[in-house]
Design a protein around this motif. Sequence first.
Motif, mmCIF file in Angstrom:
data_model
loop_
_atom_site.group_PDB
_atom_site.id
_atom_site.type_symbol
_atom_site.label_atom_id
_atom_site.label_comp_id
_atom_site.label_asym_id
_atom_site.label_seq_id
_atom_site.Cartn_x
_atom_site.Cartn_y
_atom_site.Cartn_z
ATOM 1 N N THR A 89 40.822 30.808 43.689
ATOM 2 C CA THR A 89 41.486 31.595 42.649
ATOM 3 C C THR A 89 40.444 32.301 41.797
ATOM 4 O O THR A 89 39.543 31.669 41.254
ATOM 5 C CB THR A 89 42.343 30.684 41.756
ATOM 6 O OG1 THR A 89 43.194 29.897 42.570
ATOM 7 C CG2 THR A 89 43.158 31.499 40.787
ATOM 8 N N LYS A 90 40.546 33.589 41.683
ATOM 9 C CA LYS A 90 39.585 34.372 40.914
ATOM 10 C C LYS A 90 40.289 35.116 39.783
ATOM 11 O O LYS A 90 41.373 35.668 39.971
ATOM 12 C CB LYS A 90 38.869 35.375 41.815
ATOM 13 C CG LYS A 90 38.082 34.755 42.951
ATOM 14 C CD LYS A 90 36.896 33.936 42.457
ATOM 15 C CE LYS A 90 36.082 33.386 43.611
ATOM 16 N NZ LYS A 90 34.939 32.587 43.138
ATOM 17 N N TYR A 91 39.662 35.082 38.606
ATOM 18 C CA TYR A 91 40.161 35.825 37.453
ATOM 19 C C TYR A 91 39.055 36.724 36.918
ATOM 20 O O TYR A 91 37.862 36.455 37.106
ATOM 21 C CB TYR A 91 40.605 34.872 36.341
ATOM 22 C CG TYR A 91 41.903 34.156 36.628
ATOM 23 C CD1 TYR A 91 43.125 34.701 36.250
ATOM 24 C CD2 TYR A 91 41.905 32.935 37.279
ATOM 25 C CE1 TYR A 91 44.315 34.049 36.519
ATOM 26 C CE2 TYR A 91 43.089 32.269 37.550
ATOM 27 C CZ TYR A 91 44.296 32.834 37.171
ATOM 28 O OH TYR A 91 45.477 32.174 37.440
ATOM 29 N N ALA A 109 43.641 27.643 38.313
ATOM 30 C CA ALA A 109 44.843 28.080 39.033
ATOM 31 C C ALA A 109 46.035 28.247 38.099
ATOM 32 O O ALA A 109 46.972 28.995 38.401
ATOM 33 C CB ALA A 109 45.164 27.084 40.137
ATOM 34 N N GLU A 113 47.740 34.284 32.000
ATOM 35 C CA GLU A 113 47.178 35.619 31.840
ATOM 36 C C GLU A 113 47.686 36.266 30.549
ATOM 37 O O GLU A 113 48.818 36.032 30.127
ATOM 38 C CB GLU A 113 47.558 36.493 33.030
ATOM 39 C CG GLU A 113 47.002 36.000 34.357
ATOM 40 C CD GLU A 113 47.454 36.859 35.516
ATOM 41 O OE1 GLU A 113 46.861 37.940 35.692
ATOM 42 O OE2 GLU A 113 48.396 36.460 36.222
ATOM 43 N N SER A 285 43.015 38.180 33.526
ATOM 44 C CA SER A 285 44.006 38.553 34.546
ATOM 45 C C SER A 285 43.454 38.205 35.927
ATOM 46 O O SER A 285 42.242 38.042 36.098
ATOM 47 C CB SER A 285 44.346 40.045 34.473
ATOM 48 O OG SER A 285 43.175 40.818 34.682
ATOM 49 N N LYS A 286 44.355 38.089 36.884
ATOM 50 C CA LYS A 286 43.925 37.791 38.252
ATOM 51 C C LYS A 286 43.023 38.905 38.765
ATOM 52 O O LYS A 286 43.315 40.093 38.582
ATOM 53 C CB LYS A 286 45.138 37.642 39.171
ATOM 54 C CG LYS A 286 45.873 36.323 38.995
ATOM 55 C CD LYS A 286 46.949 36.150 40.039
ATOM 56 C CE LYS A 286 48.112 37.095 39.792
ATOM 57 N NZ LYS A 286 48.888 36.753 38.596
ATOM 58 N N ASP A 287 41.936 38.509 39.413
ATOM 59 C CA ASP A 287 41.037 39.480 40.026
ATOM 60 C C ASP A 287 41.482 39.654 41.471
ATOM 61 O O ASP A 287 40.988 38.995 42.398
ATOM 62 C CB ASP A 287 39.591 38.974 39.963
ATOM 63 C CG ASP A 287 38.587 40.057 40.332
ATOM 64 O OD1 ASP A 287 39.008 41.044 40.967
ATOM 65 O OD2 ASP A 287 37.405 39.904 40.005
ATOM 66 N N VAL A 288 42.451 40.553 41.655
ATOM 67 C CA VAL A 288 43.040 40.741 42.989
ATOM 68 C C VAL A 288 41.976 41.163 43.993
ATOM 69 O O VAL A 288 41.974 40.695 45.143
ATOM 70 C CB VAL A 288 44.185 41.771 42.928
ATOM 71 C CG1 VAL A 288 44.745 42.027 44.324
ATOM 72 C CG2 VAL A 288 45.291 41.287 41.992
ATOM 73 N N ILE A 291 40.004 38.146 45.155
ATOM 74 C CA ILE A 291 40.797 37.260 46.018
ATOM 75 C C ILE A 291 40.964 37.879 47.404
ATOM 76 O O ILE A 291 40.855 37.180 48.419
ATOM 77 C CB ILE A 291 42.160 36.975 45.370
ATOM 78 C CG1 ILE A 291 41.961 36.239 44.034
ATOM 79 C CG2 ILE A 291 43.031 36.133 46.295
ATOM 80 C CD1 ILE A 291 43.211 36.102 43.200
ATOM 81 N N ILE A 410 49.630 38.377 46.089
ATOM 82 C CA ILE A 410 48.698 37.831 45.097
ATOM 83 C C ILE A 410 49.165 38.151 43.684
ATOM 84 O O ILE A 410 49.152 37.285 42.797
ATOM 85 C CB ILE A 410 47.277 38.392 45.330
ATOM 86 C CG1 ILE A 410 46.740 37.929 46.683
ATOM 87 C CG2 ILE A 410 46.338 37.963 44.210
ATOM 88 C CD1 ILE A 410 45.453 38.629 47.100
ATOM 89 N N PHE A 414 51.804 34.515 43.023
ATOM 90 C CA PHE A 414 50.470 33.936 43.134
ATOM 91 C C PHE A 414 50.492 32.442 43.422
ATOM 92 O O PHE A 414 49.714 31.947 44.240
ATOM 93 C CB PHE A 414 49.689 34.218 41.847
ATOM 94 C CG PHE A 414 48.241 33.849 41.942
ATOM 95 C CD1 PHE A 414 47.423 34.434 42.894
ATOM 96 C CD2 PHE A 414 47.689 32.906 41.083
ATOM 97 C CE1 PHE A 414 46.077 34.096 42.982
ATOM 98 C CE2 PHE A 414 46.362 32.572 41.166
ATOM 99 C CZ PHE A 414 45.545 33.172 42.112
#
Length: 523
Positions: A89-91, A109, A113, A285-288, A291, A410, A414
């Motif tokens: 999981t990357k943010y 995880a 956000e 925020s998620k780093d799409v 990922i 993602i 997620f």
Amino acid sequence: MNVNSTGSTSYTNPYDAYKYYTRIGGLASGLDTDSIIQGLMSVEKQRYNKLYQQKQLLEWQRQDYMDIASAISSFKDYVFSLKLSSNFTKYKTTGEAVDGGYVSVTGTANALEGNYQIKVEQLATQANAVVSDLSSITKDSENKVNLKIDLTIGSSTVSKNITLVWNPTDSVDTFGANLAKEINSAFSSDKSLRAYYDATIHKLIISSQKTGSNVSFSVKDLNNNSQIASATGTDAIVYIKDSFNNESFISSPTNTINVYGMSITLNKTTVDGSNVAQYKSFSISKDVDAIVNNIKEFINKYNDLVSKIYSKITEKRNRDYLPLTEEQKSQMKDTDIQKWEEAAKKGLLYGDSILSSYLSNMRNYLYKQVTGLPSNLDTISEAGIETYSYFDSKEGKIYIKDESRLRDAIANNFDAFVKLFTNSGSDTTSVDDDGILQRFYNLANDTLKKIYDKAGKPYFTSSYDPNSSIGKQLRSIIDQMNAEQDRLKRVEDRYYKQFSQLESLMAQMSTQSSWLSQQFSSK
């Protein structure tokens, strides 16, 4: 002379085994005894050569197994690391609080956000004391300094008594360096307290390892019952506001706090020039992109492994190329030997059941439904990942067929996406509720055990594992080679004895012939 010891697969050249002494033959008969006997022995050596070739093929096969096992083990380690949520999981975080170096933020995880504000009034500090005047420490009648140090961490207190001699000839700097050394030695087991003497500024610095207001220490001079140093750590004081402007106060004994599914490391206070702490903003925020790159890396490693294994189990043997004997090598160029052996090593794992089963299970586990997940994201194909067609990749490689679908999973589903890969099911007898990475990890362990049972453990680098299947075959062949080598030695000795007898008879006949010739010529 044995071919092998119990633990090694190195061998002795069988042709050298018979040359313990120089033999001279053919003096009477004129025959090239050595050439004749070696010609006879070349027929006798055929069984030995076959055993040698069997042994060499097994050793090459074992090495092929070890190479594949190494690749599977590397993939297993990679999968283990990737399936940890913190790695999978990357943010990404942005904003003044992060960009200005006030805090470092890592999302877990379960990170919530949004936009945040943080105010750091105080950092957590160690208990730290500086002793500027060591000359105030007293000595007893024997020039001994006696100190007691009490270190408290939470509800636990550790006490250490330190005694050292301060010789009249020692300067303050010498004594300070010796005292720091004694303190460090007393707390050497966990380094919970450290001391350093700076001879430039003539000061002794004593610091605890841990931070927080529950950490303190005191240094007492037992000779005059006075305290020469004491210190207490401080807690971090932090205020944080969430996206809805809800403010929370946090007091922490360390400079790392866990809140809203984030791990926040405090690097410096947000105090301004007027000595007033100010709020600094940041967002998470998620780093799409990161990922997606993780998934691409996983696909590349998966494809590399299945391609390597597929090439081995589909590579056919050419039985016209057998391992070369030392005698054959002696008659060939090095480049020709290399080409021959490259051809002889091919196909040793052709159709191997262990590796074929591994590949089959890999493909099955990749597309098998993960129970307990939403029906729109319980297989990898629903995340836009598919297998190449048979004409594009016979190995069964995979690729991202629809990256927009992957990114959508993602961004909008997620939790299910993470579980699709990383979930560890509760049913140990089934893989149904395991994520893809967990399945691969368990499968790699099972397959490696089968390979090691057959070919031996990898730490037998220059010898064979006697408990493995190949190891037992090698031991049997080596025993036969040793017995055959002894037989060849006896056969060769017998030939030389026979030719020696022939030489003796020929010499006698020659002597008799000469005597008769002399008798007739004298009449």
